[in-house]
Design a protein around this motif. Structure first.
Motif, PDB file in Angstrom:
ATOM      1  N   ASN A 149       0.789  -1.240   0.029  1.00  0.00           N
ATOM      2  CA  ASN A 149       0.231  -0.094   0.143  1.00  0.00           C
ATOM      3  C   ASN A 149       0.830   1.231   0.098  1.00  0.00           C
ATOM      4  N   GLN A 151       0.896   5.731   0.328  1.00  0.00           N
ATOM      5  CA  GLN A 151       0.185   7.167   0.204  1.00  0.00           C
ATOM      6  C   GLN A 151       0.872   7.828  -0.828  1.00  0.00           C
ATOM      7  N   GLN A 176      -2.496  -1.181  -3.132  1.00  0.00           N
ATOM      8  CA  GLN A 176      -3.276  -0.376  -2.967  1.00  0.00           C
ATOM      9  C   GLN A 176      -2.732   1.024  -2.872  1.00  0.00           C
ATOM     10  N   GLN A 178      -3.637   5.373  -2.064  1.00  0.00           N
ATOM     11  CA  GLN A 178      -4.410   6.408  -1.551  1.00  0.00           C
ATOM     12  C   GLN A 178      -4.006   7.674  -1.439  1.00  0.00           C
ATOM     13  N   GLY A 223      -7.977   3.461  -3.021  1.00  0.00           N
ATOM     14  CA  GLY A 223      -8.481   3.662  -2.126  1.00  0.00           C
ATOM     15  C   GLY A 223      -9.630   4.646  -2.266  1.00  0.00           C
ATOM     16  N   CYS A 323     -15.482  10.506  -0.419  1.00  0.00           N
ATOM     17  CA  CYS A 323     -14.987   9.780   0.735  1.00  0.00           C
ATOM     18  C   CYS A 323     -15.209  10.771   1.890  1.00  0.00           C
TER      19      CYS A 323
END
Length: 411
Positions: A149, A151, A176, A178, A223, A323
Motif C-alpha cells: 500500500n 500513500q 493499494q 490512497q 483507496g 470519501c
C-alpha cells in the motif's frame, strides 16, 4: 427483526509503533491509555463473528508491537473470519513470518511510500525501506500472500512508476493506493499534500500504471479517495468493468473501524471525536452497530449534507460527496470533497484552479484534523515558483523500458 451485518472490520489492536511517519493519521508511536486486555480483545472477536463480520484486518500503530497479537490473529481465524494484516514491515524476521502464517494470517499489506530515500524520510527511520523489502522476501519464502500500500503525496507521486516496478519485482500481488489527507501528523506536514489542481497531472500517470498492472497481473486497488467520474474511473476502480465506479461512502454500511481502547467507528480512518459510536467496554458491539447515529449516517443518506461544489455536481446523488474521511479532515465537516478528478477537470474547463490552504492547526491528538480554506482562482494566476514540492507531469520518473514497450505495442 434480527440484525445481520456482512462486513469488513479494520482493528487497530495497539497504537504502539516502531516508526514515526510524517503522514500518520493516528499519530502512532505509543500505546493508547487502557488498550483492551487480552480477554477483552478475544471477547470482541466473538462479538464480531456474532454480528456477521467476515474479514478482520489487524493494524496499529504496528500490530506486532502488542505481545498477544498472534493469539488474537489465531482466534480471529478460528472463528471463521479471514484475518489479514497491514504493517510497516520494519523488523519482521523470517521466523515471525512463519508464525504469522501458522496463526492463520492469510494476507499482509506492506506500506511502501516511495523509493528508498523518500520512504525512509516519510517513515522517520533510516533502513525502513530496506527492511520492508526484506520482509517481502520472508513472506515469499514462507508462502504468505502479500501486497503493498502506498500513500500518494507530493513526495511519493513523482516516483510511483518506479515504486510499481520495485514492488512487482519483489513479488507483490496487489497494490493499494490512497491520497494522503490532512489527518494527524499530515496536518503538521501539510506541504506534502497534493493540491486539487495537481490531480490533473496525477491521474493520467495512474492510468498508465493501471494499464501496466493489468498486463502484469498485479491487482491495483484504489483507496476510497481515488478517482470519482473522470475519464479513467472504470480503468482505476473497476479494471475496465462497466460497473466499476465509485458508488458512495460505505462507512457504517460494509465497513467497521475499531480503536485499541474499544472505540467503534463506521470507518477506521474517520476522526475519533466526530464519528465514534460507542465503546465495547460500555455497550455490546451489536448495540453500538444497531443504534449509534455516528455509525448510521450513510443509511438512507441523501444530498442534504452536501455543500460547495459537491452540492451542485451532477453525480451528487450517487457519489454523496465522495470519501467522508477526506472531506471532513479538510473542512471539519463532510459533504464537499476537494480531491475529486471530475471536480478538477470541471473547474479547469471553467478556467478555475483550486488550492487548499491550512487555516487552523490540529490539536495534536490521534485521528485529529485542522481546518483548511479552499481558494478558487483563475488558472492564469501565477503560481509560486519557489515551491520545491509542486507536482506536475514533468517531475514524473518513468522507467525507460515502459517507453520501449509502448513503441513495440504501437508498431
Amino acid at each position: 427483526m434480527s440484525y445481520s451485518r456482512k462486513s469488513y472490520a479494520v482493528w487497530e489492536i495497539t497504537l504502539n509503533c516502531n516508526l514515526a511517519c510524517q503522514h500518520c493519521g493516528s499519530r502512532a508511536g505509543h500505546a493508547r491509555n487502557a488498550e483492551l486486555t487480552t480477554s477483552e480483545a478475544l471477547d470482541l472477536v466473538r462479538q464480531m463473528s456474532d454480528i456477521g463480520i467476515t474479514e478482520v484486518t489487524i493494524i496499529g500503530g504496528e500490530a506486532f508491537m502488542r505481545p498477544d497479537w498472534l493469539e488474537i490473529a489465531q482466534v480471529i481465524s478460528q472463528a471463521g473470519m479471514v484475518c489479514s494484516m497491514t504493517t510497516g514491515g520494519f523488523g519482521i524476521s523470517l521466523d515471525m513470518a512463519r508464525r504469522m502464517k501458522d496463526a492463520g494470517i492469510s494476507a499482509v499489506s506492506i506500506s511502501v511510500d516511495g523509493l528508498e530515500g523518500t520512504h525512509d524520510r516519510l517513515r522517520g527511520r533510516v533502513g525502513s525501506w530496506a527492511s520492508c523489502f526484506r520482509t517481502m522476501g520472508h513472506f515469499r519464502e514462507v508462502g504468505l500472500f502479500f501486497g503493498c500500500n502506498t500513500q500518494i503525496n507530493r513526495y511519493s507521486a513523482p516516483e510511483l512508476p518506479l515504486v510499481y516496478e520495485k514492488i512487482l519485482e519483489a513479488g507483490a500481488k496487489a497494490w493499494q493506493i490512497q491520497l494522503t489527507v490532512p489527518m494527524g501528523n499530515a496536518v503538521d506536514n501539510s506541504a506534502m499534500l497534493l493540491q486539487p489542481y495537481e490531480l490533473l497531472d496525477l491521474y493520467p500517470m495512474l492510468a498508465e500504471i493501471a494499464k501496466k498492472a493489468k498486463n502484469d497481473g498485479l491487482s491495483l486497488q484504489p483507496g476510497n479517495n481515488i478517482g470519482y467520474y473522470g475519464p479513467y474511473e472504470r480503468l482505476l476502480r473497476g479494471r475496465g468493468d462497466a460497473w466499476g465506479f465509485w458508488q458512495g461512502c460505505a462507512a457504517g454500511l460494509s465497513t467497521l473501524g475499531i480503536e485499541a481502547d474499544g472505540a467503534i467507528k463506521g470507518c477506521p480512518s474517520l476522526p475519533t471525536n466526530a464519528y465514534t459510536g460507542g465503546n465495547v467496554r460500555d455497550r455490546t458491539l451489536r448495540e453500538i452497530v444497531e443504534n449509534s447515529a455516528e455509525l448510521r449516517f450513510n443509511i438512507g443518506a441523501d444530498t442534504d449534507r452536501l455543500w460547495g461544489f459537491c452540492e451542485t455536481c451532477e453525480f451528487a446523488k450517487l457519489c454523496r460527496g465522495g470519501c467522508t474521511w477526506t472531506s471532513h479532515v479538510f473542512f471539519d465537516r463532510r459533504g464537499n470533497n476537494p480531491y475529486c478528478h471530475h471536480r478538477a477537470l470541471t473547474q479547469a474547463s471553467r478556467g478555475i484552479r483550486e488550492r487548499v490552504v491550512l487555516k487552523t492547526k490540529a490539536p495534536g491528538l490521534p485521528f485529529d484534523n485542522g481546518m483548511f480554506e479552499m481558494v478558487a482562482e483563475p488558472t492564469s494566476t501565477e503560481l509560486n515558483s519557489d515551491d520545491p514540492l509542486a507536482f506536475s507531469s514533468d517531475r514524473i520518473q518513468w522507467p525507460t523500458n515502459w517507453h520501449q514497450e509502448e513503441v513495440m505495442t504501437n508498431s
